[in-house]
Scaffold this motif. Structure first.
Motif, short mmCIF file in Angstrom:
data_model
loop_
_atom_site.label_atom_id
_atom_site.label_comp_id
_atom_site.label_asym_id
_atom_site.label_seq_id
_atom_site.Cartn_x
_atom_site.Cartn_y
_atom_site.Cartn_z
N GLU A 109 0.79 -1.23 0.00
CA GLU A 109 0.00 0.00 0.00
C GLU A 109 0.83 1.29 0.00
O GLU A 109 0.44 2.25 -0.65
CB GLU A 109 -0.95 0.00 1.20
CG GLU A 109 -1.96 -1.14 1.13
CD GLU A 109 -2.78 -1.26 2.38
OE1 GLU A 109 -3.91 -0.73 2.38
OE2 GLU A 109 -2.31 -1.88 3.36
N GLU B 30 -4.34 9.22 4.13
CA GLU B 30 -4.82 8.47 5.29
C GLU B 30 -4.06 7.16 5.47
O GLU B 30 -3.74 6.77 6.60
CB GLU B 30 -6.33 8.21 5.17
CG GLU B 30 -6.91 7.42 6.33
CD GLU B 30 -6.71 8.06 7.70
OE1 GLU B 30 -6.70 7.30 8.69
OE2 GLU B 30 -6.54 9.29 7.81
N LEU B 31 -3.75 6.47 4.38
CA LEU B 31 -2.95 5.24 4.47
C LEU B 31 -1.57 5.52 5.05
O LEU B 31 -1.09 4.78 5.92
CB LEU B 31 -2.79 4.59 3.09
CG LEU B 31 -3.90 3.68 2.62
CD1 LEU B 31 -3.65 3.24 1.19
CD2 LEU B 31 -4.04 2.47 3.53
N THR C 162 -3.67 11.61 -3.01
CA THR C 162 -5.11 11.68 -2.72
C THR C 162 -5.36 11.61 -1.21
O THR C 162 -4.53 11.13 -0.45
CB THR C 162 -5.86 10.51 -3.39
OG1 THR C 162 -5.50 9.29 -2.72
CG2 THR C 162 -5.57 10.43 -4.88
N PRO C 163 -6.53 12.06 -0.78
CA PRO C 163 -6.88 11.95 0.65
C PRO C 163 -6.81 10.51 1.16
O PRO C 163 -6.38 10.28 2.29
CB PRO C 163 -8.30 12.51 0.72
CG PRO C 163 -8.36 13.49 -0.42
CD PRO C 163 -7.55 12.85 -1.52
N ASP C 164 -7.23 9.54 0.37
CA ASP C 164 -7.15 8.14 0.79
C ASP C 164 -5.71 7.70 0.96
O ASP C 164 -5.38 6.96 1.90
CB ASP C 164 -7.86 7.23 -0.22
CG ASP C 164 -9.38 7.35 -0.16
OD1 ASP C 164 -9.91 7.91 0.82
OD2 ASP C 164 -10.03 6.91 -1.12
N GLU C 165 -4.82 8.13 0.06
CA GLU C 165 -3.40 7.78 0.17
C GLU C 165 -2.77 8.46 1.39
O GLU C 165 -1.97 7.84 2.10
CB GLU C 165 -2.66 8.18 -1.10
CG GLU C 165 -3.07 7.35 -2.30
CD GLU C 165 -2.58 7.92 -3.63
OE1 GLU C 165 -2.31 7.12 -4.53
OE2 GLU C 165 -2.49 9.17 -3.76
#
Length: 152
Positions: A49, A139-140, A134-137
């Motif tokens: 990830e 957060e990861l 990105t916001p998801d990245e």
């Protein structure tokens, strides 16, 4: 009785023996986690990830011969070396900042540089607006650092 002997031979070694065996396998390698700590589905995987985020957004500049490397920032974010060059390492721009401080994203320069328009050192990353994380990245990456920035 013979069946009991076979069962005894096949049982798992104790945690201390298994830790010693797996710990010895880590000699000379970057093993920062408890080798017996099991990952569940919610654990962030560096290999699956986090490294792909670097591959997408960072390695154009953070590679041998890339812009960052040629500008005096030796941070290479390519597979196989990125974790060892990030986690627990000081910034060449300001040694008071760790690039990734395990368990502490707010005091990790990597996290600051991808979330702040004016980070404490240098400028926001990535430089190229076409490859914004990105916001998801984000957060990861935050979760990975909070979980101890393991090389898993």
């Amino acid at each position: 009785m013979e069946q009991l002997v076979n069962i005894h031979v096949l049982r798992r070694p104790s945690r201390s023996v298994a830790t010693l065996i797996l710990g010895a396998a880590c000699l000379g390698m970057d093993c920062q986690t408890d080798p017996l700590m099991e990952m569940d589905d919610s654990t962030v995987s560096f290999a699956r990830e986090i490294q792909p985020i670097f591959d997408t957004h960072c390695i154009r500049c953070h590679v041998t011969g890339g812009f960052a490397n040629n500008s005096g920032i030796p941070l290479r974010l390519v597979e196989g070396v990125s974790h060892g060059l990030l986690v627990g390492k000081s910034s060449v721009q300001n040694p008071d900042w760790q690039l990734v401080k395990p368990g502490d994203p707010d005091n990790s320069l990597l996290y600051q540089k991808i979330t702040q328009t004016s980070p404490p050192v240098g400028r926001q990353m990535p430089w190229d607006a076409a490859t914004i994380v990105t916001p998801d990245e984000i957060e990861l990456i935050r979760r990975w650092i909070e979980e101890g920035a393991r090389n898993n």
